[in-house]
Design an enzyme around this catalytic site. Structure first.
Site, PDB file in Angstrom:
ATOM      1  N   TYR A 116       0.845  -1.181   0.000  1.00 29.55           N
ATOM      2  CA  TYR A 116       0.000   0.000   0.000  1.00 29.55           C
ATOM      3  C   TYR A 116       0.889   1.241   0.000  1.00 29.55           C
ATOM      4  O   TYR A 116       1.771   1.384   0.841  1.00 29.55           O
ATOM      5  CB  TYR A 116      -0.911   0.017   1.231  1.00 29.55           C
ATOM      6  CG  TYR A 116      -1.954   1.111   1.094  1.00 29.55           C
ATOM      7  CD1 TYR A 116      -3.219   0.817   0.596  1.00 29.55           C
ATOM      8  CD2 TYR A 116      -1.649   2.435   1.392  1.00 29.55           C
ATOM      9  CE1 TYR A 116      -4.161   1.814   0.406  1.00 29.55           C
ATOM     10  CE2 TYR A 116      -2.583   3.442   1.202  1.00 29.55           C
ATOM     11  CZ  TYR A 116      -3.839   3.127   0.715  1.00 29.55           C
ATOM     12  OH  TYR A 116      -4.758   4.116   0.520  1.00 29.55           O
ATOM     13  N   HIS A 131       7.605  15.375  10.628  1.00 27.35           N
ATOM     14  CA  HIS A 131       6.687  14.370  10.060  1.00 27.35           C
ATOM     15  C   HIS A 131       5.227  14.687  10.400  1.00 27.35           C
ATOM     16  O   HIS A 131       4.381  14.761   9.531  1.00 27.35           O
ATOM     17  CB  HIS A 131       7.030  12.971  10.564  1.00 27.35           C
ATOM     18  CG  HIS A 131       8.066  12.278   9.737  1.00 27.35           C
ATOM     19  ND1 HIS A 131       7.877  11.997   8.410  1.00 27.35           N
ATOM     20  CD2 HIS A 131       9.302  11.820  10.041  1.00 27.35           C
ATOM     21  CE1 HIS A 131       8.966  11.391   7.931  1.00 27.35           C
ATOM     22  NE2 HIS A 131       9.834  11.278   8.896  1.00 27.35           N
ATOM     23  N   GLU A 171      11.923   3.910  18.291  1.00 24.50           N
ATOM     24  CA  GLU A 171      11.964   3.505  16.893  1.00 24.50           C
ATOM     25  C   GLU A 171      13.354   3.792  16.308  1.00 24.50           C
ATOM     26  O   GLU A 171      13.978   2.922  15.712  1.00 24.50           O
ATOM     27  CB  GLU A 171      10.888   4.292  16.119  1.00 24.50           C
ATOM     28  CG  GLU A 171      10.814   3.943  14.649  1.00 24.50           C
ATOM     29  CD  GLU A 171       9.894   4.889  13.874  1.00 24.50           C
ATOM     30  OE1 GLU A 171       9.474   5.928  14.435  1.00 24.50           O
ATOM     31  OE2 GLU A 171       9.613   4.595  12.700  1.00 24.50           O
ATOM     32  N   HIS A 172      13.841   5.029  16.492  1.00 22.42           N
ATOM     33  CA  HIS A 172      15.179   5.422  16.037  1.00 22.42           C
ATOM     34  C   HIS A 172      16.002   5.823  17.250  1.00 22.42           C
ATOM     35  O   HIS A 172      15.546   6.635  18.054  1.00 22.42           O
ATOM     36  CB  HIS A 172      15.117   6.638  15.107  1.00 22.42           C
ATOM     37  CG  HIS A 172      14.203   6.483  13.935  1.00 22.42           C
ATOM     38  ND1 HIS A 172      12.893   6.926  13.937  1.00 22.42           N
ATOM     39  CD2 HIS A 172      14.406   5.940  12.701  1.00 22.42           C
ATOM     40  CE1 HIS A 172      12.335   6.664  12.759  1.00 22.42           C
ATOM     41  NE2 HIS A 172      13.219   6.067  11.989  1.00 22.42           N
ATOM     42  N   GLN A 223      12.545  14.512  12.765  1.00 21.45           N
ATOM     43  CA  GLN A 223      11.454  13.654  13.209  1.00 21.45           C
ATOM     44  C   GLN A 223      10.188  14.475  13.405  1.00 21.45           C
ATOM     45  O   GLN A 223       9.092  14.080  12.996  1.00 21.45           O
ATOM     46  CB  GLN A 223      11.854  12.986  14.533  1.00 21.45           C
ATOM     47  CG  GLN A 223      11.114  11.737  14.863  1.00 21.45           C
ATOM     48  CD  GLN A 223      11.203  10.748  13.726  1.00 21.45           C
ATOM     49  OE1 GLN A 223      10.188  10.438  13.113  1.00 21.45           O
ATOM     50  NE2 GLN A 223      12.390  10.257  13.387  1.00 21.45           N
ATOM     51  N   HIS A 225      -3.682 -40.770  18.240  1.00 25.11           N
ATOM     52  CA  HIS A 225      -2.286 -40.338  18.176  1.00 25.11           C
ATOM     53  C   HIS A 225      -1.367 -41.467  18.635  1.00 25.11           C
ATOM     54  O   HIS A 225      -0.358 -41.776  17.998  1.00 25.11           O
ATOM     55  CB  HIS A 225      -2.062 -39.121  19.081  1.00 25.11           C
ATOM     56  CG  HIS A 225      -2.549 -37.822  18.518  1.00 25.11           C
ATOM     57  ND1 HIS A 225      -3.875 -37.518  18.375  1.00 25.11           N
ATOM     58  CD2 HIS A 225      -1.874 -36.717  18.076  1.00 25.11           C
ATOM     59  CE1 HIS A 225      -4.004 -36.292  17.872  1.00 25.11           C
ATOM     60  NE2 HIS A 225      -2.803 -35.793  17.675  1.00 25.11           N
ATOM     61  N   ASP A 253      16.978   6.880   6.834  1.00 24.89           N
ATOM     62  CA  ASP A 253      15.623   6.980   6.290  1.00 24.89           C
ATOM     63  C   ASP A 253      15.609   6.743   4.785  1.00 24.89           C
ATOM     64  O   ASP A 253      14.637   6.242   4.227  1.00 24.89           O
ATOM     65  CB  ASP A 253      15.041   8.375   6.548  1.00 24.89           C
ATOM     66  CG  ASP A 253      14.664   8.593   8.003  1.00 24.89           C
ATOM     67  OD1 ASP A 253      14.559   7.586   8.737  1.00 24.89           O
ATOM     68  OD2 ASP A 253      14.492   9.756   8.402  1.00 24.89           O
TER      69      ASP A 253
END
Lengths: 436, 436
Positions: free
Chosen positions: A135, A267, A332-333, A264, A425, A366
């Site tokens: 996507y 964004h 995240e970073h 950052q 079994h 990035d």
């Protein structure tokens, strides 16, 4: 020193833990109106296929499609876009793609087997998925770098067919996105978006083949649709706002660190930028830099709100304490802007990507360093990994029992199966046991 | 030959594809009443912690707990159970655990790095999760083998703390389950279950530490709770009914194959057992064996319903066609009961576990061959893997740019960032570019 630009915290203060929790607090809001809309779209596309996709696309993207053929983009459109974009952009995309591909080739997993003394063989067979859907958002959030980061790992994994969906609101498409798709080796493109695109990928339609996994970012409708089809197909994580945590000893240029935090923050308003340093004067200097540099940014309103509402400069006693705080945040970073940064790697337990040294701006990662920029957000680095080749491969266990091996294993299995009350079994195992 | 025991299909018939779709059709039903109940339980446990856990446990499991201490099981209770069970069971569990551990050690992933010519270093650091929760059902569905299969991969991965929850309805616990927990190295046990146990693991309470991932099977309330906390923590797959697909050339004893099919069917009425063979007489013989052996099974009512409603004997033209059909089904368990079965591995694209050769009954893999018995069901082997060590490890990307590397990458990143309208990204990268 108080600043209205960004909040200041001290890791040694008594209520730091509470302050940190408040700073990090963020929760995706489940919106039942969105969920109901998405459920209806999914159901319609599942039942009526292309016809429903066309209706929703015309309504939401202001288009006048009459046949499914019109949302299938010919591959020549991708190569045409690649030729149309400026040479500098084409070279930059190509260089980035080469580096991303080269890094991700290191992630390829290989099948393995081993044989035991009695001839029994155990192993694991790795296979790529057959079909993957990517996507790509339309309009302003349409990032060519995301096309590379999502498509290349799938192609490296050996996926047979990578299908990209990208909406074309008002019939507009982004040439850089199409060029990136050409470079990444995307196999087919459909100019549709929203929950209707997710539904078409998950269930298939007359024109769109059902995929095994759907990856890539999207708005709240796309996220809700991915969550709803999870299980029917695999999905990547549902990302929260992006975050950066910088640990700096105070010896990097404060403008550099401030701009890293701002990269950052630009964004979106919910993005989070945090700096940890044992050097109070350096934190002051970065606050000054932030204020100065913010004024120069085209996206200063977004970035200023992010820095003001979700940013923080945190004084720590030393780098070791900074890493403790970082592990608790699981960012995240993570930038480690210090001398000999590699010495701290063994202590870093939870982070999506680790940027080591003063020259390693997050922005390099990035776009083009090689590792993926799709990373776990909101503390999910505690249990998640960057998007990678492993996300498009899957494993099958292999078991071959020699008659001797089956004899030995059959006895154990029989005992355990009878302990669980599963007689078929037990008997199935016992058939393979040699008569004494 | 018509049989009321099991349906017969022919892969060469014109409507086989439609018949196969109908045979495989199965969908987990979303039950909004269950979801509402679960949402309330999650919210209560999140808000009130132990107190809510105690209330729900007393209500649903008919217990009389007054303090949280009473649902925390002392580790000595595990070793006591291990000493109490029959020696044969203890040895079987221990042998199975040893083999499972040894196989899973092959799955351990290692960190890696590489250095480029200009000194830039890229890599991937692997870390275990810190805390993992394992759900073990109570009562009749309480399987000690599942404790081994869920806990051992987590311990091999290096997870610091594996917390097990197992309900004790009417204060009853299964000694074999506790013994398996002792052998697998489970770190703590709480005698709670249902959505309240999932909530306590996901959010934490005064007595229960929040975990990073929850694995293990459960009833519809447990499955709904896992789905609801997905994102807050990681979860394993939500399993559908278990299935086996057997491919046989007709030269294995029909009783063996029939019992293999029945070992799946005895799990529950929705389990699915399918046999593919090019040999029509063999399919007839297996139908006869099924009828004969069913009559001997304690769980014959469950197994007969499963075989009648969801089972099938399918005639194929040859083994190649059998594998084609198998790839379309993407079975959880695939038995390849033929001569030189390893020759077919490269053609097998989608399967949870592959059992090769006439002596390799699925039951051997269920208990003790070594590979995991937690496998992707309902065709999800198209995109999922067996539970493994990799489910309890996660990755962090590592990027260290030398000044020369940053100069080169900064130029590319700057071009791409400006193409995306992200100026702070561009300027952050440009700071690291050497002045020309």
């Amino acid at each position: 020193m108080m600043s209205k630009t960004i909040r200041r915290l001290d890791a040694s203060s008594r209520d730091f833990s509470t302050q940190l929790d408040a700073l990090l607090a963020w929760e995706s809001v489940a919106d039942s109106a969105v969920e109901a809309t998405v459920a209806e779209i999914l159901q319609q596309v599942r039942a009526r296929g292309d016809a429903a996709v066309i209706e929703y696309t015309n309504r939401f993207d202001r288009r006048q499609l009459t046949t499914a053929r019109e949302f299938c983009l010919d591959k020549s459109a991708l190569t045409a876009a690649l030729e149309r974009i400026p040479a500098e952009s084409r070279q930059a995309l190509q260089s980035a793609a080469d580096r991303v591909r080269s890094y991700h080739e290191h992630q390829l997993q290989a099948s393995w087997q081993y044989q035991e003394e009695d001839g029994t063989v155990l192993g694991q067979q790795i296979s790529p998925m057959e079909r993957v859907g990517i996507y790509v958002p339309g309009g302003k959030a349409s990032y060519p770098s995301s096309v590379l980061m999502n498509a290349i790992p799938a192609k490296v994994a050996g996926v047979d067919c990578v299908s990209m969906v990208v909406p074309a609101p008002d019939d507009q498409l982004n040439d850089l996105v199409l060029a990136a798709a050409a470079i990444a080796g995307v196999d087919e493109v459909f100019t549709i978006g929203g929950a209707q695109a997710v539904a078409a990928l998950a269930y298939g339609s007359e024109s769109i083949g059902r995929v095994d996994k759907i990856v890539g970012p999207g708005n709240i409708f796309v996220a809700a649709a991915k969550r709803a089809v999870f299980g029917q197909v695999a999905i990547d994580m549902i990302a929260g706002p992006s975050e950066i945590l910088v640990i700096c000893d105070g010896k990097t240029d404060p403008d550099w660190i401030a701009m890293d935090l701002l990269s950052q923050a630009e964004h979106d308003e919910q993005a989070q930028s945090i700096l940890l340093s044992p050097n109070a004067a350096f934190l002051d200097a970065v606050a000054v830099s932030l204020e100065k540099l913010l004024a120069e940014l085209p996206r200063r309103e977004i970035a200023a709100q992010s820095i003001r509402e979700r940013g923080a400069l945190i004084q720590v006693s030393d780098i070791a304490q900074a890493i403790e705080v970082s592990n608790r945040i699981a960012p995240e970073h993570l930038e480690v802007s210090v001398d000999a940064p590699e010495q701290y790697l063994p202590q870093i337990r939870h982070a999506g990507a680790i940027f080591l040294g003063r020259h390693t701006a997050e922005a390099l990662g990035d776009y083009c360093a090689g590792p993926n920029h799709v990373l776990p957000t909101s503390g999910t680095a505690r249990f998640s990994s960057p998007l990678g080749v492993y996300d498009f491969q899957k494993r099958s266990s292999i078991i071959f029992c020699s008659p001797e091996g089956a004899d030995k294993l059959g006895r154990i299995a029989s005992t355990l199966a009878r302990g669980e009350g599963l007689d078929a079994h037990a008997r199935s195992a016992e058939y393979r046991v040699a008569e004494d």
